[in-house]
Design a protein around this motif. Structure first.
Motif, PDB file in Angstrom:
ATOM      1  N   LEU A  80       0.822  -1.211   0.000  1.00 55.32           N
ATOM      2  CA  LEU A  80       0.000   0.000   0.000  1.00 55.32           C
ATOM      3  C   LEU A  80       0.857   1.263   0.000  1.00 55.32           C
ATOM      4  CD1 LEU A  80      -2.837  -1.168   2.403  1.00 55.32           C
ATOM      5  CD2 LEU A  80      -3.027  -0.692  -0.049  1.00 55.32           C
ATOM      6  N   ILE A  81       2.019   1.196   0.632  1.00 57.83           N
ATOM      7  CA  ILE A  81       2.944   2.336   0.540  1.00 57.83           C
ATOM      8  C   ILE A  81       3.479   2.450  -0.877  1.00 57.83           C
ATOM      9  CG2 ILE A  81       5.165   3.261   1.318  1.00 57.83           C
ATOM     10  CD1 ILE A  81       4.601   2.042   4.058  1.00 57.83           C
ATOM     11  N   ALA A  82       3.834   1.324  -1.472  1.00 56.95           N
ATOM     12  CA  ALA A  82       4.343   1.346  -2.853  1.00 56.95           C
ATOM     13  C   ALA A  82       3.306   1.890  -3.823  1.00 56.95           C
ATOM     14  CB  ALA A  82       4.772  -0.064  -3.273  1.00 56.95           C
ATOM     15  N   LEU A  83       2.032   1.655  -3.528  1.00 56.71           N
ATOM     16  CA  LEU A  83       0.954   2.160  -4.387  1.00 56.71           C
ATOM     17  C   LEU A  83       0.627   3.623  -4.099  1.00 56.71           C
ATOM     18  CD1 LEU A  83      -1.416  -0.940  -4.265  1.00 56.71           C
ATOM     19  CD2 LEU A  83      -0.226  -0.052  -6.290  1.00 56.71           C
ATOM     20  N   GLY A  84       1.265   4.201  -3.084  1.00 61.76           N
ATOM     21  CA  GLY A  84       1.045   5.607  -2.766  1.00 61.76           C
ATOM     22  C   GLY A  84      -0.192   5.882  -1.951  1.00 61.76           C
ATOM     23  N   ARG A  85      -0.793   4.824  -1.359  1.00 62.16           N
ATOM     24  CA  ARG A  85      -1.999   5.045  -0.556  1.00 62.16           C
ATOM     25  C   ARG A  85      -1.657   5.577   0.828  1.00 62.16           C
ATOM     26  NH1 ARG A  85      -6.294   3.024  -3.565  1.00 62.16           N
ATOM     27  NH2 ARG A  85      -7.450   4.485  -2.253  1.00 62.16           N
ATOM     28  N   HIS A  86      -0.410   5.377   1.258  1.00 62.26           N
ATOM     29  CA  HIS A  86       0.088   5.914   2.523  1.00 62.26           C
ATOM     30  C   HIS A  86       1.505   6.423   2.284  1.00 62.26           C
ATOM     31  CE1 HIS A  86      -3.313   4.211   4.744  1.00 62.26           C
ATOM     32  NE2 HIS A  86      -3.153   3.148   3.979  1.00 62.26           N
ATOM     33  N   ASP A  87       1.938   7.341   3.142  1.00 63.08           N
ATOM     34  CA  ASP A  87       3.263   7.941   2.968  1.00 63.08           C
ATOM     35  C   ASP A  87       4.369   7.087   3.569  1.00 63.08           C
ATOM     36  OD1 ASP A  87       2.215  10.275   1.731  1.00 63.08           O
ATOM     37  OD2 ASP A  87       1.687  11.071   3.711  1.00 63.08           O
ATOM     38  N   ALA A  88       4.100   6.448   4.704  1.00 57.10           N
ATOM     39  CA  ALA A  88       5.147   5.707   5.393  1.00 57.10           C
ATOM     40  C   ALA A  88       4.505   4.711   6.352  1.00 57.10           C
ATOM     41  CB  ALA A  88       6.071   6.651   6.168  1.00 57.10           C
ATOM     42  N   GLY A  89       5.320   3.746   6.812  1.00 54.47           N
ATOM     43  CA  GLY A  89       4.802   2.764   7.752  1.00 54.47           C
ATOM     44  C   GLY A  89       5.871   1.769   8.155  1.00 54.47           C
ATOM     45  N   PHE A  90       5.506   0.884   9.049  1.00 49.87           N
ATOM     46  CA  PHE A  90       6.435  -0.092   9.621  1.00 49.87           C
ATOM     47  C   PHE A  90       6.027  -1.501   9.212  1.00 49.87           C
ATOM     48  CE2 PHE A  90       6.127   3.578  12.369  1.00 49.87           C
ATOM     49  CZ  PHE A  90       7.449   3.875  12.698  1.00 49.87           C
TER      50      PHE A  90
ATOM     51  N   SER B 152      17.048 -13.418   6.802  1.00 58.29           N
ATOM     52  CA  SER B 152      16.860 -12.823   8.117  1.00 58.29           C
ATOM     53  C   SER B 152      16.089 -11.520   7.940  1.00 58.29           C
ATOM     54  CB  SER B 152      18.220 -12.556   8.776  1.00 58.29           C
ATOM     55  OG  SER B 152      18.047 -11.934  10.033  1.00 58.29           O
ATOM     56  N   SER B 153      15.153 -11.256   8.831  1.00 61.98           N
ATOM     57  CA  SER B 153      14.282 -10.088   8.685  1.00 61.98           C
ATOM     58  C   SER B 153      14.187  -9.315   9.987  1.00 61.98           C
ATOM     59  CB  SER B 153      12.881 -10.543   8.247  1.00 61.98           C
ATOM     60  OG  SER B 153      11.957  -9.467   8.255  1.00 61.98           O
ATOM     61  N   THR B 154      14.130  -7.988   9.877  1.00 63.08           N
ATOM     62  CA  THR B 154      13.858  -7.108  11.008  1.00 63.08           C
ATOM     63  C   THR B 154      12.807  -6.080  10.583  1.00 63.08           C
ATOM     64  OG1 THR B 154      15.730  -5.737  10.322  1.00 63.08           O
ATOM     65  CG2 THR B 154      16.134  -7.316  12.100  1.00 63.08           C
ATOM     66  N   THR B 155      12.290  -5.351  11.548  1.00 62.68           N
ATOM     67  CA  THR B 155      11.286  -4.325  11.262  1.00 62.68           C
ATOM     68  C   THR B 155      11.936  -3.112  10.615  1.00 62.68           C
ATOM     69  OG1 THR B 155       9.993  -5.057  13.155  1.00 62.68           O
ATOM     70  CG2 THR B 155       9.473  -2.886  12.264  1.00 62.68           C
ATOM     71  N   ARG B 156      11.319  -2.622   9.555  1.00 62.42           N
ATOM     72  CA  ARG B 156      11.832  -1.463   8.834  1.00 62.42           C
ATOM     73  C   ARG B 156      10.802  -0.334   8.827  1.00 62.42           C
ATOM     74  NH1 ARG B 156      16.387  -3.881   6.066  1.00 62.42           N
ATOM     75  NH2 ARG B 156      16.625  -5.807   7.260  1.00 62.42           N
ATOM     76  N   LEU B 157      11.301   0.909   8.787  1.00 59.30           N
ATOM     77  CA  LEU B 157      10.450   2.059   8.496  1.00 59.30           C
ATOM     78  C   LEU B 157      10.536   2.289   7.006  1.00 59.30           C
ATOM     79  CD1 LEU B 157       8.697   4.522   9.114  1.00 59.30           C
ATOM     80  CD2 LEU B 157      10.770   5.777   9.737  1.00 59.30           C
ATOM     81  N   LEU B 158       9.397   2.179   6.334  1.00 58.35           N
ATOM     82  CA  LEU B 158       9.328   2.305   4.882  1.00 58.35           C
ATOM     83  C   LEU B 158       8.601   3.592   4.514  1.00 58.35           C
ATOM     84  CD1 LEU B 158       8.069  -1.344   4.266  1.00 58.35           C
ATOM     85  CD2 LEU B 158      10.447  -0.543   4.089  1.00 58.35           C
ATOM     86  N   ALA B 159       8.895   4.116   3.326  1.00 50.04           N
ATOM     87  CA  ALA B 159       8.211   5.320   2.852  1.00 50.04           C
ATOM     88  C   ALA B 159       8.055   5.251   1.345  1.00 50.04           C
ATOM     89  CB  ALA B 159       8.984   6.577   3.247  1.00 50.04           C
ATOM     90  N   SER B 160       7.092   5.968   0.862  1.00 54.45           N
ATOM     91  CA  SER B 160       6.904   6.038  -0.588  1.00 54.45           C
ATOM     92  C   SER B 160       7.883   7.043  -1.178  1.00 54.45           C
ATOM     93  CB  SER B 160       5.473   6.448  -0.927  1.00 54.45           C
ATOM     94  OG  SER B 160       5.258   7.820  -0.622  1.00 54.45           O
TER      95      SER B 160
END
Length: 290
Positions: free
Chosen positions: A58-68, A181-189
């Motif tokens: 949904l961030i990649a689609l631009g529906r939200h600006d950022a998220g975890f 291996s995975s950790t939590t990321r802060l993502l943004a568009s």
């Protein structure tokens, strides 16, 4: 005030940790009957709760600006190189491994490689890539939670996330491979990061989060030391730059303050005592901004 930044946080297991982190940087959430849309103490930020699996797309689609969300869900959705999805920072928590595991009997002599197997997973894309690379004769089925409960009756292999491996061991499953291996990321568009106002707000959030993560790794030690022991003490102090040294009243010695690794403090304190330090105090830190 019209919200400047649309931020999504993960509902479920990660929610409490992310909300706690946001509270530490001054972003407090208030819940009402609309439990998926808490109100943020910063009116410039609009919050929505979503499942972490849905957040990257949904961030990649631009529906939200950022998220975890976790890196595992970014990779599962094939979004690692998406033009409109950027990683702002790695928070480093909720560290999990995506592993392939089989019943202990099938792990002996890699028996699972010698027959057709049923593989259960919540990560069909990651799993299929692995099965293709390993050239395993497999039928893939999508699981919906409690994947570790399926073997041996309903699956011969699972591809699932684990933090310690203890749940797998309890179910008599042996890890035969680690996929990532995975950790939590802060993502943004990319759109948000290309907009100066939203990018500026995200930069502030990133700086404050990093200051909290920095503080979690450090403690502040404060101690007194006599003039004769000062140089020897200071020369043995690990610190971020240089310790703070202040004279005590009536020339009774010096007060020394230093930020050190929290993990190193238990080993360091006895050494400081031997070097002449006294009245040693240890403080937890809230934020460190280098």
């Amino acid at each position: 005030m019209t919200p400047l930044l649309k931020l999504v946080i993960p509902k479920g297991r990660l929610q409490e940790k992310v909300e706690g982190l946001l509270a530490r940087i001054g972003l407090h959430l208030t819940y009402s009957s609309r439990s998926y849309r808490p109100v943020c103490s910063d009116p410039a930020i609009e919050i929505k709760l979503l499942k972490p699996q849905n957040i990257p797309a949904l961030i990649a689609l631009g529906r939200h600006d950022a998220g975890f969300s976790g890196l595992d869900w970014v990779i599962e959705q094939g979004l690692e190189t998406h033009d409109n999805l950027r990683e702002v920072m790695d928070l480093g928590f909720n560290r999990v491994r995506i592993v392939a595991a089989v019943p202990e009997t099938l792990a002996v002599d890699e028996a699972y490689r010698k027959r057709r197997i049923i593989v259960a997973t919540e990560y069909p894309v990651i799993a299929q890539r692995y099965l293709d690379a390993q050239k395993l004769d497999a039928v893939l089925i999508k699981s919906y939670g409690a994947t570790e409960a399926l073997p041996p009756e309903d699956a011969d292999m699972i591809i699932d996330n684990t933090s310690t491996g203890s749940t797998l061991a309890m179910n008599r499953l042996a890890i035969v491979d680690e996929l990532l291996s995975s950790t939590t990321r802060l993502l943004a568009s990319g759109e948000a990061l290309d907009d100066p106002a939203r990018a500026g707000k995200l930069a502030e959030i990133r700086m404050l989060i990093q200051s909290v993560l920095n503080a979690d790794k450090k403690v502040l030690l404060e101690m007194n030391v006599g003039a004769a022991q000062l140089e020897a003490l200071v020369s043995n102090l690990p610190c971020m730059r240089a310790p703070t040294v202040s004279p005590l009243h009536d020339g009774a010695g010096y007060a020394v303050k230093v930020a050190v690794s929290a993990a190193e403090a238990p080993r360091l304190i006895p050494q400081l005592v031997k070097l002449g330090a006294s009245d040693i105090l240890e403080y937890r830190l809230a934020k460190i901004v280098p």
